[in-house]
Design an enzyme around this catalytic site. Structure first.
Site, PDB file in Angstrom:
ATOM      1  N   HIS A  64       0.822  -1.208   0.000  1.00  0.00           N
ATOM      2  CA  HIS A  64       0.000   0.000   0.000  1.00  0.00           C
ATOM      3  C   HIS A  64       0.858   1.262   0.000  1.00  0.00           C
ATOM      4  CE1 HIS A  64      -2.887   3.005   1.648  1.00  0.00           C
ATOM      5  NE2 HIS A  64      -3.816   2.259   1.076  1.00  0.00           N
TER       6      HIS A  64
ATOM      7  N   ASN B  67     -13.360   4.922   2.418  1.00  0.00           N
ATOM      8  CA  ASN B  67     -13.986   4.105   1.380  1.00  0.00           C
ATOM      9  C   ASN B  67     -15.280   3.420   1.826  1.00  0.00           C
ATOM     10  OD1 ASN B  67     -11.754   4.573  -0.415  1.00  0.00           O
ATOM     11  ND2 ASN B  67     -10.594   3.101   0.786  1.00  0.00           N
TER      12      ASN B  67
ATOM     13  N   SER C 160      -7.301   6.159  -1.037  1.00  0.00           N
ATOM     14  CA  SER C 160      -5.853   6.135  -0.769  1.00  0.00           C
ATOM     15  C   SER C 160      -5.059   6.557  -1.985  1.00  0.00           C
ATOM     16  CB  SER C 160      -5.406   4.727  -0.358  1.00  0.00           C
ATOM     17  OG  SER C 160      -5.811   4.411   0.937  1.00  0.00           O
TER      18      SER C 160
END
Length: 458
Positions: free
Chosen positions: A155, A245, A320
């Site tokens: 990530h 989200n 993100s």
């Protein structure tokens, strides 16, 4: 104390403190924070109440987890777009927001050798990836407490890759701060408050100009995290956060730190510039959303611990991915205006935004998606004047990213174009994917760049 421990109390104070060690298993200090592990939960809760009464203690709180999930990772193909200076861009958001054009503009007009540092608080970084060569500060790992913030989930590498991709050619560096780790299910990242607080303090101390927070949670128990954000903003640091989200069941105003109004909160759109949502998941919306940015099927650098391939790229979806596009834009604005506050950078981004959704501000898109070329008000060329008859046309081809001149700060408008130059111009105007250059034009025939004036009749 490196990994998460139960019954851990975090105490922030600028002074040494005394505490009863009878029920303490371990205690360490990092910066202004004490981390004290107690034997039982009740011991920890009792200690919090005692520490809160100390006049020198800013806060005392038990440690807690922050979890964050985005969409699935999808294998990325080899296609890229190429900007006017030859940089290959992987994220479609780079062109959508005209970030390469503004990058070129900042390199031509920025005075001095100022550097802007973007701290990425995330799961770490794959420093060996080609996108990061010459772009990284040392960084730190607050999960394992060492100086190697190696990514063990991917990530952080993906988020950092977007920033590096969108600021190519500029003096923007990335400070990787590892505060998150792979969760127990292997499909997301999680982090503990003590690590995130230490990471925030580290980023501030290391002189970060921008902090990217593609992390957050729905709990209202992260106020200490928000206090550290306020500390950063008060020192002139631009803080950018993803809106989250959860789409239909958690508004951005209930997602921390996206609920804050003194930072730049970013929602996500797809390539059709529609807000990202799929069922109950998608880009959180609400009154705290400031702007929106590309966040669906964004291609960037990646690292997966079980498939350690150098220079790997994947597509990923989530807010993100939207936040680092805005962090990249904010970093380049800080190159131009190094003394700008977070609020001033936010206003600059909103001033150049393309309105999306309902006319004016709305809770899904905020002020819209920033188009950085809209911030360019004059051409950065020494041999071009606003009084030149071709100025308006040249302004358009420059701000659209079609032409940037010959060399340095010179456009050389009276020079001729070769056939290969015309072919490249057509390619750029087509907005097609990058095609590797081959020199196939060997004849000396030239095309002039100057349109001929029409003669007046008497």
């Amino acid at each position: 104390m490196a990994r998460h421990v139960e019954n851990c109390v975090i105490v922030k104070t600028g002074q040494d403190i005394a505490f009863d060690t009878e029920n303490v298993i371990a205690a360490v200090r990092y910066g202004e924070n004490y981390y004290i592990q107690y034997r039982t939960d009740s011991d920890a809760q009792d200690a919090v109440k005692i520490f809160e009464s100390y006049p020198t203690v800013e806060y005392a709180v038990t440690d807690k987890m922050i979890s964050y999930d985005d969409g699935d990772y999808i294998e990325g193909d080899a296609r890229t777009s190429q900007d006017v200076n030859g940089y290959a861009h992987y994220s479609w958001g780079a062109d959508a927001m005209s970030l390469p054009v503004y990058a070129d503009y900042t390199t031509r007009t920025t005075v001095g050798t100022g550097e802007v540092v973007v701290a990425v608080l995330d799961s770490g970084i794959k420093a060996e990836h080609e996108l990061f060569q010459g772009r990284l500060k040392q960084g730190y790992d607050f999960v394992n407490y060492d100086a190697d913030p190696r990514d063990d989930q991917g990530h952080g590498t993906h988020v950092s890759g977007i920033i590096a991709d969108c600021t190519q050619g500029t003096n923007v560096s990335i400070l990787p701060v590892k505060v998150m780790r792979i969760n127990m299910w292997g499909n997301g990242i999680e982090g503990y408050l003590k690590d995130i607080l230490a990471g925030m303090q580290y980023a501030i101390a290391e002189g970060a100009d921008v902090i990217n927070l593609s992390i957050g949670g729905a709990s209202s128990e992260y106020e200490e995290f928000c206090e550290e954000i306020d500390n950063a903003v008060s020192q002139g640091i631009v803080v950018v956060a993803a809106s989250g989200n959860n789409y239909s069941y958690i508004g951005s105003d209930n997602f921390h730190p996206a609920h804050k109004t003194n930072i730049i909160v970013t929602a996500a759109v797809d390539s059709n510039l529609q807000d990202y949502h799929s069922g109950n998941s998608g880009s959180n919306y609400g009154p705290s959303v400031d702007v929106t940015a590309p966040g669906v099927d964004v291609k960037s650098a990646f690292h997966w611990v079980f498939n350690d391939i150098n220079n790997k790229y994947v597509m990923h979806t989530g807010t993100s991915m939207a936040a680092p596009h805005i962090s990249a834009a904010a970093a380049m604005i800080k190159l131009q205006y190094p003394n700008y506050s977070c609020a001033q950078v936010e206003n600059k981004l909103k001033s150049c935004a393309m309105d999306l959704g309902d006319p004016g501000y709305d809770q899904h898109y905020g002020a819209g998606m920033p188009i950085l070329s809209n911030l360019i008000t004059s051409l950065p060329f020494l041999d071009v004047s606003s009084s030149d008859w071709f100025y308006d046309g040249l302004f358009k081809v420059y701000t659209k990213g079609y032409m940037t001149g010959k060399s340095g700060n010179y456009f050389m408008p009276t020079d001729n174009m070769k056939r290969q130059d015309v072919a490249v111009l057509f390619y750029r105007m087509s907005n097609d994917f990058f095609v590797e250059y081959r020199d196939i034009y060997n004849d000396p025939r030239l095309f002039t760049t100057q349109p001929r004036r029409r003669l007046k009749t008497a």
